[in-house]
Design an enzyme around this catalytic site. Structure first.
Site, PDB file in Angstrom:
ATOM      1  N   VAL A  14       0.774  -1.287  -0.476  1.00  0.00           N
ATOM      2  CA  VAL A  14      -0.011   0.242   0.175  1.00  0.00           C
ATOM      3  C   VAL A  14       1.297   1.009   0.277  1.00  0.00           C
ATOM      4  CG1 VAL A  14      -2.156   1.260   0.902  1.00  0.00           C
ATOM      5  CG2 VAL A  14      -2.039  -0.907   1.191  1.00  0.00           C
ATOM      6  N   LYS A 205     -13.464  -4.911  11.037  1.00  0.00           N
ATOM      7  CA  LYS A 205     -14.315  -3.209   9.476  1.00  0.00           C
ATOM      8  C   LYS A 205     -15.939  -3.195  10.128  1.00  0.00           C
ATOM      9  CE  LYS A 205     -10.611  -5.435   5.432  1.00  0.00           C
ATOM     10  NZ  LYS A 205     -10.790  -6.007   4.873  1.00  0.00           N
TER      11      LYS A 205
END
Ligand code: HSE
Length: 436
Positions: A14, A205
């Site tokens: 990332v 999440k």
């Protein structure tokens, strides 16, 4: 215009994606942000990798604590992951007056209450679009786009690895173990896939999404977490025959008296759009009182999709950091002093439909005994199939779908069903959501 100066902690997948997209789209991003966004320092233990990715254009260090103290840096982007040193670094950055952008769902789900309190005390922003569903702007949708609404529930496919495995199991009729090996060969699943396959990543999440949707604290330790490692190919096949697909869903529901917060394999009608989200893709369905149902679909992982979310947060920081904290969009959608300590319900009290698979002796009266037990618990049957026993086979499978009921009634019924001498194996129980 003075640039927004960024320090990057971690230049893996990332981090590399963030560097590349920021470089490639620099002029465009600057036109949107109102000022250039520049990575001025990168910290990574692997300096050779950092040099290779950045082409030597950026100052490098292997001392992450030096980076979070660097006076030239306005924003720290944390891409280390986990809740060990990442927590220390994020808190140190906040303490040093830096804004923070993080993709670290585990850190926020477990320590978010402490981190957001520290950021509030110091007047800095903690932004985290990349922490949930990679490139899908679900945080911004919940925090800003849906702000008029009373959100009723969220149901999300928020782990790509498990969605890939479930798609392969259904498409090819293969077992979980074979599908997992395939996912590992293709690089979807980690060498240690525990967090993905046991539902922990999805639970991190959905914990974050529940806080944004309902204005409640992060309560990861109260979430029910169940993965897909025990799911059998037979149940995927039977579900299909009944018109359902099995997906690993993160579910957050507002109920009178509490919130349901759970991750588990779930039967959903095959005709729903979300049931047709295949492979490693993510999708989140949000039901809200004014807008009705909205769905958000896209890539939940990968270098540039996740970088897209990281950079969106950097642009927000560039636009908002000069505003006083009370004039910024609140990190968790609700003003911090309006967060309500609504607690997560025990699983016994959740409401759901159920799929039950029973292995029974193929004898007269078996079905009557089972339906009587279900009726005694006020459980009503919605659909049922019975497998034809093979030649010479004395046992068969009965599959039942129930109408919505409370989990404690189903648990009580299963205990009684399993005590019947004609029931030869433990009952397989899966939850079912209509998502209508
Ligand atoms: N491991 C996650 C997934 C991606 O499989 O979706 C990062 O959150």
């Amino acid at each position: 215009m003075k640039s927004l100066n960024v320090g990057l902690l971690g230049i893996g997948t990332v981090g590399g994606g963030t560097f590349n997209v920021l470089t490639r789209n620099a002029a465009l991003i600057s036109r949107r942000a109102g000022r250039p966004i520049r990575i001025v320092q990168v910290a990574d233990k692997n300096l050779a990798l950092a040099r290779e990715v950045t082409g030597g254009k950026v100052e490098l260090t292997d001392d992450a604590f030096a980076l979070v103290a660097n006076p030239a840096i306005d924003v720290v982007v944390e891409l280390i992951g986990g809740y060990g040193v990442a927590k220390e670094l994020v808190l140190a950055a906040i303490n040093n007056g830096k804004h923070v952008v993080t993709a670290n769902k585990a850190l926020l789900a477990v320590h978010g209450n402490e981190i957001f309190a520290a950021a509030r005390a110091r007047g800095v922003i903690v932004a985290f679009e990349a922490a949930v569903a990679g490139g899908i702007p679900i945080i911004k949708a919940l925090r800003e786009g849906l702000t008029a609404n009373r959100i009723q529930w969220i149901a999300g496919i928020i782990n790509g690895t498990t969605n890939f495995i479930l798609s392969e199991m259904r498409d090819k009729g293969i077992s979980f173990d074979v599908a997992l090996k395939e996912a590992q060969l293709l690089g979807y699943a980690e060498a240690d896939p525990t967090f993905d396959i046991e539902g922990i990543d999805a639970a991190h999440k959905i914990t974050i999404l529940s806080a944004l949707a309902f204005g409640i604290p992060m309560q990861f330790n109260r979430a029910h977490v169940e993965g897909i490692s025990k799911l059998e190919a037979a149940d995927i096949k039977y579900a299909e025959q009944l018109g359902y697909r099995i997906k690993l869903l993160g579910i957050a529901k507002w109920r009178v008296g509490g919130v349901e917060l759970r991750v588990h394999p779930t039967l959903i009608p095959a005709r729903r759009l979300i049931a047709n989200v295949e492979g490693a893709m993510n999708a989140i369905l949000v039901q809200a009182d004014a807008v009705g149902s909205t769905m958000y679909y896209g890539k939940g992982a990968g270098a540039e999709p996740t970088a897209s979310a990281v950079i969106a947060d950097l642009v927000d920081v560039a636009r908002l950091h000069t505003a006083s904290p009370e004039h910024r969009v609140p990190s968790l959608a609700f003003q911090p002093d309006a967060v309500k300590d609504t607690s997560v319900m025990p699983m016994a009290d959740i409401e759901s439909g159920y799929y039950l698979r029973l292995r029974v002796e193929d004898k007269r009266g078996v079905l009557a005994d089972i339906t009587r037990i279900l009726a005694d618990q006020q459980i009503s049957i919605d659909a049922m199939i019975q497998r034809e026993p093979g030649e010479g086979e004395s046992q068969t499978d009965i599959i039942m779908l129930t109408h919505v009921t409370q989990e404690k009634f189903v648990d009580a019924a299963i205990t009684k069903i399993e005590a019947l001498s004609v029931v030869t194996q433990k009952v397989v129980r899966l939850r079912m959501e209509e998502l209508g």
